[in-house]
Motif scaffolding. Structure first.
Motif, short mmCIF file in Angstrom:
data_model
loop_
_atom_site.label_atom_id
_atom_site.label_comp_id
_atom_site.label_asym_id
_atom_site.label_seq_id
_atom_site.Cartn_x
_atom_site.Cartn_y
_atom_site.Cartn_z
N MET A 188 0.85 -1.16 -0.10
CA MET A 188 0.07 0.00 -0.06
C MET A 188 0.97 1.25 -0.07
SD MET A 188 -2.89 -0.95 2.64
CE MET A 188 -3.78 0.38 2.84
N LYS A 189 1.91 1.26 0.65
CA LYS A 189 2.99 2.35 0.45
C LYS A 189 3.97 2.46 -0.50
CE LYS A 189 4.19 1.19 5.19
NZ LYS A 189 4.84 1.28 6.26
N ASN A 190 3.54 1.36 -1.59
CA ASN A 190 4.60 1.18 -2.86
C ASN A 190 5.85 0.72 -2.19
OD1 ASN A 190 2.55 1.75 -4.57
ND2 ASN A 190 2.63 4.18 -4.16
N GLN A 191 6.36 0.11 -1.31
CA GLN A 191 7.24 -0.26 -0.99
C GLN A 191 7.60 -1.76 -1.18
OE1 GLN A 191 7.55 0.61 3.44
NE2 GLN A 191 8.20 2.69 3.04
N GLU A 192 8.94 -2.23 -1.26
CA GLU A 192 9.26 -3.70 -1.53
C GLU A 192 8.53 -4.66 -0.51
OE1 GLU A 192 12.83 -4.89 -3.53
OE2 GLU A 192 13.15 -2.91 -2.95
N TRP A 193 7.64 -5.43 -0.76
CA TRP A 193 6.78 -6.19 0.35
C TRP A 193 7.46 -7.57 0.49
CZ3 TRP A 193 4.84 -10.77 -1.40
CH2 TRP A 193 4.66 -10.75 -2.89
N ASN A 194 8.57 -7.95 -0.41
CA ASN A 194 9.11 -9.18 -0.20
C ASN A 194 10.40 -9.30 -0.42
OD1 ASN A 194 9.25 -8.63 -2.99
ND2 ASN A 194 8.44 -10.41 -3.63
N LYS A 195 11.16 -8.23 0.07
CA LYS A 195 12.62 -8.08 -0.10
C LYS A 195 13.48 -8.65 1.15
CE LYS A 195 13.32 -3.86 2.52
NZ LYS A 195 13.66 -2.58 2.54
N ASP A 196 12.47 -8.98 2.37
CA ASP A 196 13.34 -9.73 3.29
C ASP A 196 12.78 -10.81 3.52
OD1 ASP A 196 14.97 -7.52 3.99
OD2 ASP A 196 13.48 -6.47 4.96
N ASN A 197 13.02 -11.58 4.74
CA ASN A 197 12.54 -12.99 5.18
C ASN A 197 11.34 -12.56 6.04
OD1 ASN A 197 14.69 -14.93 4.24
ND2 ASN A 197 15.86 -13.48 4.96
N TYR A 198 10.45 -13.49 6.06
CA TYR A 198 9.23 -13.25 7.06
C TYR A 198 8.80 -14.44 7.92
CZ TYR A 198 9.18 -9.25 4.02
OH TYR A 198 9.61 -8.21 3.06
N LEU A 199 8.78 -14.61 9.02
CA LEU A 199 8.53 -15.48 9.84
C LEU A 199 7.36 -15.39 10.80
CD1 LEU A 199 9.57 -18.61 10.65
CD2 LEU A 199 11.02 -17.14 12.57
N ALA A 200 6.45 -16.42 10.68
CA ALA A 200 5.33 -16.39 11.60
C ALA A 200 5.79 -17.44 12.77
CB ALA A 200 3.94 -16.62 11.19
#
Length: 174
Positions: free
Chosen positions: A75-87
């Motif tokens: 929504m902020k036009n930022q990279e949404w998948n540039k890092d690692n994401y962990l639940a």
């Protein structure tokens, strides 16, 4: 990694091992309050999105919060998948002594499998369990990682932040 349950249309979040074999599944209702892990789920393989080129991991209590964060990035036009994401599949209290506490098994396993990680960005819930899980992570890992605590300040969790943003946008655009 994401599926819709045929019977009740719940979302199934799947985590796989290194051989891409499903080892973890979390079911979340879209119409009710059902939130559970499916029988036989191994929390080491909780839902995550990986980017081997990044040394940053964003940490969430649930897959919904993880995806809400990525939605806000888009929504902020930022990279949404540039890092690692962990639940990490929930949070827990410290107990009597933080020195006897443990970090979440999903985080421990992820860090063992990704030795290049340098930065942990915590997006845990703004409640006692989220706060105490953040404190455990800092206590046990601050000597090895840069840790940023980005817990929501005025909302329960990241999904609540997104819901409020969407609601305020709808009010503004009407």
């Amino acid at each position: 990694m994401l599926y819709e349950a045929q019977y009740d249309h719940a979302i199934i979040f799947v985590g796989c091992n290194d051989d891409h074999k499903p080892c973890f599944a979390s079911k979340r209702s879209i119409t009710g309050y059902e939130r559970r892990n499916l029988s036989g789920s191994d929390k080491r393989y909780s839902f995550r999105l990986e980017n081997s080129f990044s040394d940053v991991v964003h940490i969430f209590e649930s897959p919904i919060d993880l995806m809400s964060f990525q939605t806000m990035q888009k929504m902020k036009n930022q990279e949404w998948n540039k890092d690692n994401y962990l639940a990490i599949d929930g949070a827990s209290l410290i107990g009597n002594d933080i020195s006897h506490s443990e970090i979440p098994v999903a985080l421990e396993w992820f860090l063992m499998k990704h030795p290049h990680i340098k930065v942990l960005v915590l997006h845990l819930d703004n409640d006692r369990a989220g706060l105490e899980t953040s404190e455990k992570i800092k206590y046990h890992l601050a000597d090895r990682y840069e840790i940023q605590d980005c817990r929501p300040k005025h909302c329960k969790d990241i999904n609540d932040v997104l819901a409020r943003k969407v609601l305020s946008h709808q009010i503004i655009t009407r």
